[in-house]
Write an enzyme that holds these catalytic residues in place. Structure first.
Site, PDB file in Angstrom:
ATOM      1  N   GLU A  17      12.361   0.521  17.580  1.00  0.00           N
ATOM      2  CA  GLU A  17      11.770   0.192  16.222  1.00  0.00           C
ATOM      3  C   GLU A  17      12.640   0.899  15.507  1.00  0.00           C
ATOM      4  O   GLU A  17      13.105   2.071  15.254  1.00  0.00           O
ATOM      5  CB  GLU A  17      10.336   0.743  16.136  1.00  0.00           C
ATOM      6  CG  GLU A  17       9.712   0.494  14.900  1.00  0.00           C
ATOM      7  CD  GLU A  17       8.400   0.536  14.607  1.00  0.00           C
ATOM      8  OE1 GLU A  17       7.635   0.179  15.805  1.00  0.00           O
ATOM      9  OE2 GLU A  17       8.020   1.201  13.726  1.00  0.00           O
ATOM     10  N   HIS A 148      -8.200   5.378  16.002  1.00  0.00           N
ATOM     11  CA  HIS A 148      -7.641   5.214  14.471  1.00  0.00           C
ATOM     12  C   HIS A 148      -8.509   6.205  13.672  1.00  0.00           C
ATOM     13  O   HIS A 148      -9.636   6.140  13.834  1.00  0.00           O
ATOM     14  CB  HIS A 148      -8.153   3.735  14.173  1.00  0.00           C
ATOM     15  CG  HIS A 148      -7.142   3.588  12.770  1.00  0.00           C
ATOM     16  ND1 HIS A 148      -7.783   3.855  11.467  1.00  0.00           N
ATOM     17  CD2 HIS A 148      -5.891   2.920  12.597  1.00  0.00           C
ATOM     18  CE1 HIS A 148      -6.666   3.518  10.655  1.00  0.00           C
ATOM     19  NE2 HIS A 148      -5.675   2.837  11.104  1.00  0.00           N
ATOM     20  N   GLN A 174       0.486   3.395  19.082  1.00  0.00           N
ATOM     21  CA  GLN A 174       1.044   4.301  18.082  1.00  0.00           C
ATOM     22  C   GLN A 174       1.561   5.288  19.076  1.00  0.00           C
ATOM     23  O   GLN A 174       1.325   5.246  19.825  1.00  0.00           O
ATOM     24  CB  GLN A 174      -0.435   5.131  17.429  1.00  0.00           C
ATOM     25  CG  GLN A 174      -0.235   6.113  16.390  1.00  0.00           C
ATOM     26  CD  GLN A 174       0.873   5.410  15.193  1.00  0.00           C
ATOM     27  OE1 GLN A 174       2.099   5.523  15.265  1.00  0.00           O
ATOM     28  NE2 GLN A 174       0.156   4.789  14.323  1.00  0.00           N
TER      29      GLN A 174
HETATM   30  P1  FAD Z   1      -6.654  -2.951  12.203  1.00  0.00           P
HETATM   31  O1  FAD Z   1      -6.798  -3.160  13.464  1.00  0.00           O
HETATM   32  O2  FAD Z   1      -7.240  -3.933  11.320  1.00  0.00           O
HETATM   33  O3  FAD Z   1      -7.543  -1.645  11.843  1.00  0.00           O
HETATM   34  C1  FAD Z   1      -7.702  -0.251  12.309  1.00  0.00           C
HETATM   35  C2  FAD Z   1      -8.792   0.544  12.637  1.00  0.00           C
HETATM   36  O4  FAD Z   1      -9.673   0.283  11.570  1.00  0.00           O
HETATM   37  C3  FAD Z   1      -9.475  -0.066  13.894  1.00  0.00           C
HETATM   38  O5  FAD Z   1      -8.676   0.303  14.998  1.00  0.00           O
HETATM   39  C4  FAD Z   1     -10.729   0.453  13.782  1.00  0.00           C
HETATM   40  O6  FAD Z   1     -10.847   1.829  13.895  1.00  0.00           O
HETATM   41  C5  FAD Z   1     -11.112   0.076  12.384  1.00  0.00           C
HETATM   42  N1  FAD Z   1     -11.663  -1.043  11.937  1.00  0.00           N
HETATM   43  C6  FAD Z   1     -10.968  -2.219  11.490  1.00  0.00           C
HETATM   44  N2  FAD Z   1     -11.902  -3.247  11.365  1.00  0.00           N
HETATM   45  C7  FAD Z   1     -12.606  -3.020  11.776  1.00  0.00           C
HETATM   46  C8  FAD Z   1     -14.159  -3.522  12.161  1.00  0.00           C
HETATM   47  N3  FAD Z   1     -14.272  -4.982  11.858  1.00  0.00           N
HETATM   48  N4  FAD Z   1     -15.058  -2.852  12.950  1.00  0.00           N
HETATM   49  C9  FAD Z   1     -14.851  -1.847  13.188  1.00  0.00           C
HETATM   50  N5  FAD Z   1     -13.611  -0.888  12.892  1.00  0.00           N
HETATM   51  C10 FAD Z   1     -12.697  -1.471  12.375  1.00  0.00           C
HETATM   52  N6  FAD Z   1       2.136   0.172   8.832  1.00  0.00           N
HETATM   53  C11 FAD Z   1       2.934  -0.528   8.001  1.00  0.00           C
HETATM   54  O7  FAD Z   1       2.744  -0.178   6.860  1.00  0.00           O
HETATM   55  N7  FAD Z   1       4.199  -1.290   8.436  1.00  0.00           N
HETATM   56  C12 FAD Z   1       4.589  -1.432   9.700  1.00  0.00           C
HETATM   57  O8  FAD Z   1       5.646  -2.105  10.144  1.00  0.00           O
HETATM   58  C13 FAD Z   1       3.810  -0.853  10.511  1.00  0.00           C
HETATM   59  N8  FAD Z   1       4.212  -0.975  11.905  1.00  0.00           N
HETATM   60  C14 FAD Z   1       3.168  -0.245  12.815  1.00  0.00           C
HETATM   61  C15 FAD Z   1       3.677  -0.505  14.431  1.00  0.00           C
HETATM   62  C16 FAD Z   1       2.859  -0.024  15.161  1.00  0.00           C
HETATM   63  C17 FAD Z   1       3.390  -0.110  16.683  1.00  0.00           C
HETATM   64  C18 FAD Z   1       1.681   0.740  14.840  1.00  0.00           C
HETATM   65  C19 FAD Z   1       0.999   1.386  16.018  1.00  0.00           C
HETATM   66  C20 FAD Z   1       1.379   0.990  13.782  1.00  0.00           C
HETATM   67  C21 FAD Z   1       2.049   0.322  12.577  1.00  0.00           C
HETATM   68  N9  FAD Z   1       1.714   0.508  11.174  1.00  0.00           N
HETATM   69  C22 FAD Z   1       2.583   0.025  10.205  1.00  0.00           C
HETATM   70  C23 FAD Z   1       0.565   1.315  10.917  1.00  0.00           C
HETATM   71  C24 FAD Z   1      -0.633   0.419  10.658  1.00  0.00           C
HETATM   72  O9  FAD Z   1      -0.551  -0.220   9.389  1.00  0.00           O
HETATM   73  C25 FAD Z   1      -1.682   1.506  10.441  1.00  0.00           C
HETATM   74  O10 FAD Z   1      -1.995   2.233  11.635  1.00  0.00           O
HETATM   75  C26 FAD Z   1      -3.138   0.817   9.702  1.00  0.00           C
HETATM   76  O11 FAD Z   1      -4.020   2.027   9.574  1.00  0.00           O
HETATM   77  C27 FAD Z   1      -3.996  -0.006  10.855  1.00  0.00           C
HETATM   78  O12 FAD Z   1      -3.153  -0.930  11.196  1.00  0.00           O
HETATM   79  P2  FAD Z   1      -3.966  -2.073  12.305  1.00  0.00           P
HETATM   80  O13 FAD Z   1      -3.047  -3.223  12.264  1.00  0.00           O
HETATM   81  O14 FAD Z   1      -4.099  -1.019  13.588  1.00  0.00           O
HETATM   82  O15 FAD Z   1      -5.202  -2.245  11.728  1.00  0.00           O
END
Ligand code: FAD
Length: 285
Positions: A17, A148, A174
Site C-alpha cells: 500500500e 474500531h 488495519q
Molecule cells: P465503516 O465501516 O463505515 O465504520 C467504521 C466503524 O464505525 C465500524 O467498524 C463500526 O464500529 C462503526 N459503525 C459504522 N456504522 C455503524 C453502524 N451502522 N452500526 C454500528 N456501528 C457502526 N482512510 C482514508 O482516509 N483513506 C484511505 O485510503 C484509507 N485506507 C484504509 C485502508 C485500510 C485497509 C484500512 C483498514 C483503513 C483505511 N482508512 C483510510 C481508514 C478508515 O477510513 C478509517 O478506519 C475509518 O475510521 C473507518 O472506515 P471504515 O471504512 O472501516 O468505516
C-alpha cells in the site's frame, strides 16, 4: 489485469500500500519505491485516498502509473466522507473509463470537529451498495480485528463489520502486531457464516513515534515488548532490522493461520517492505 478474488483463489497474495505524495520529491521517492517493490511481483498494489477528496486526481494518476509503468494490478481506495452522491458517481465513472477492476470502499475520517454539508453516505457499507449498483468490480472493505475506536460497543462493532464483510468481496485489516487478534476475528466471522477473505495488514514497526501515533488513533495495540526492543536499538539500521524481523515473524504466523494473503503498509518506503517480502519467500527478480 486481474480481479483480486481470482488472485486470492490462486494462493496467498502479496500486496503493498502507498499514498499519493504531496510534492515532487515525494513523487520521485515513490517511483523508486515502486520500481524496487514491483520486482517482488506483488499480486496487487493499492493507493490511498485523502478523505474528502484531497488526493482525488493523484490517487487516480498513481493507480495508472502502477499499472502502465510497472505492470502490477493497482487498486484505488475511495472514501465517501464529505462526498455527495454525484461526486462519488463521477469518480466511479472515471475509474470505469480507466478499466479498473478492484476498489477498496471506505468511510474515511474528517479532521476532528469538522462537519460536511455535502456528505451523502455515513458508512462504508452504504458506499459498497452504491458502487455495486454501478460497477462490476471486486469491492474490498476495511476490517478492524481489534475493533474500531469509534464503535458504540464491541458487539455493535462486530455486528457492523459482519454485515459489511458479507457485502464485500474481500477485506483488508488495519495493521496489527498480534496474530491472535486476527485469528479471533476470522473465527468470529466464521461462526456467523461469513466467508469473505480477510487479508491482514502488516506495518513493519521501524518508527516508534509513528506507530504510537497511528495506533493511538486506530486502537491497535502496540505491544510493549516490540516497543522496548525498538527503543533499545542503537540506531535506524538496527530499528529497521527489528521491524523487518517482527513483521516477517507475524506474516509467517498469519499465513500459518490460513490468511489468504498479506498486505504490507509501506509508508512509501521500499527497504523494510522489500526485506519482509523476501523473508517470506516472495523474493525479488
Ligand atoms: P465503516 O465501516 O463505515 O465504520 C467504521 C466503524 O464505525 C465500524 O467498524 C463500526 O464500529 C462503526 N459503525 C459504522 N456504522 C455503524 C453502524 N451502522 N452500526 C454500528 N456501528 C457502526 N482512510 C482514508 O482516509 N483513506 C484511505 O485510503 C484509507 N485506507 C484504509 C485502508 C485500510 C485497509 C484500512 C483498514 C483503513 C483505511 N482508512 C483510510 C481508514 C478508515 O477510513 C478509517 O478506519 C475509518 O475510521 C473507518 O472506515 P471504515 O471504512 O472501516 O468505516
Amino acid at each position: 489485469m486481474a480481479r483480486i478474488t481470482q488472485l486470492l483463489d490462486a494462493g496467498p497474495t502479496l500486496s503493498f500500500e502507498f499514498s499519493a505524495p504531496r510534492d515532487e520529491e515525494g513523487a520521485e521517492r515513490l517511483r523508486r519505491t515502486l520500481a524496487r517493490l514491483s520486482t517482488h511481483r506483488p499480486h496487487f498494489m493499492s493507493v490511498t485516498y485523502g478523505a474528502g477528496g484531497t488526493t482525488r486526481g493523484p490517487t487516480r494518476d498513481w493507480v495508472q502509473t502502477i499499472r502502465d509503468d510497472f505492470q502490477v494490478e493497482a487498486m484505488p481506495h475511495l472514501t465517501c466522507v464529505a462526498h455527495s452522491r454525484d461526486e462519488v458517481a463521477d469518480i466511479i465513472k472515471s475509474y470505469q473509463s480507466d478499466r479498473i477492476e478492484n476498489i477498496l470502499a471506505l468511510r474515511g475520517d474528517l479532521p476532528h470537529g469538522a462537519q460536511s454539508s455535502t456528505q451523502a453516505f455515513d458508512t462504508a457499507a452504504q458506499l459498497v451498495d452504491f458502487i455495486r449498483q454501478r460497477a462490476d468490480w471486486d469491492i474490498g472493505v476495511a476490517a478492524h480485528p481489534e475493533g474500531h475506536p469509534m464503535a458504540a460497543s464491541v458487539e455493535a462493532d462486530l455486528a457492523h463489520q459482519t454485515a459489511k464483510l458479507r457485502q464485500a468481496d474481500f477485506a483488508i485489516t488495519q495493521f496489527g502486531y498480534r496474530a491472535e487478534y486476527y485469528e479471533q476475528f476470522v473465527n468470529q466471522l466464521d461462526a456467523r457464516g461469513v466467508e469473505t477473505p480477510v487479508i491482514p495488514g502488516i506495518m513493519p514497526p521501524t518508527n516508534v513515534a509513528g506507530i504510537e501515533r497511528m495506533s493511538a488513533l486506530n486502537g491497535t495495540e502496540f505491544p510493549t515488548d516490540i516497543r522496548d526492543r525498538l527503543e533499545a536499538a542503537s540506531g535506524a539500521a538496527q530499528r529497521r532490522e527489528i521491524g523487518v524481523e517482527v513483521a516477517a515473524h507475524l506474516g509467517r504466523e498469519l499465513l500459518e493461520l490460513g490468511a489468504p494473503g498479506l498486505h504490507i503498509y509501506t509508508m512509501n518506503f521500499a527497504r523494510a517492505a522489500s526485506e519482509v517480502a523476501a523473508a517470506l519467500g516472495w523474493t525479488a527478480d
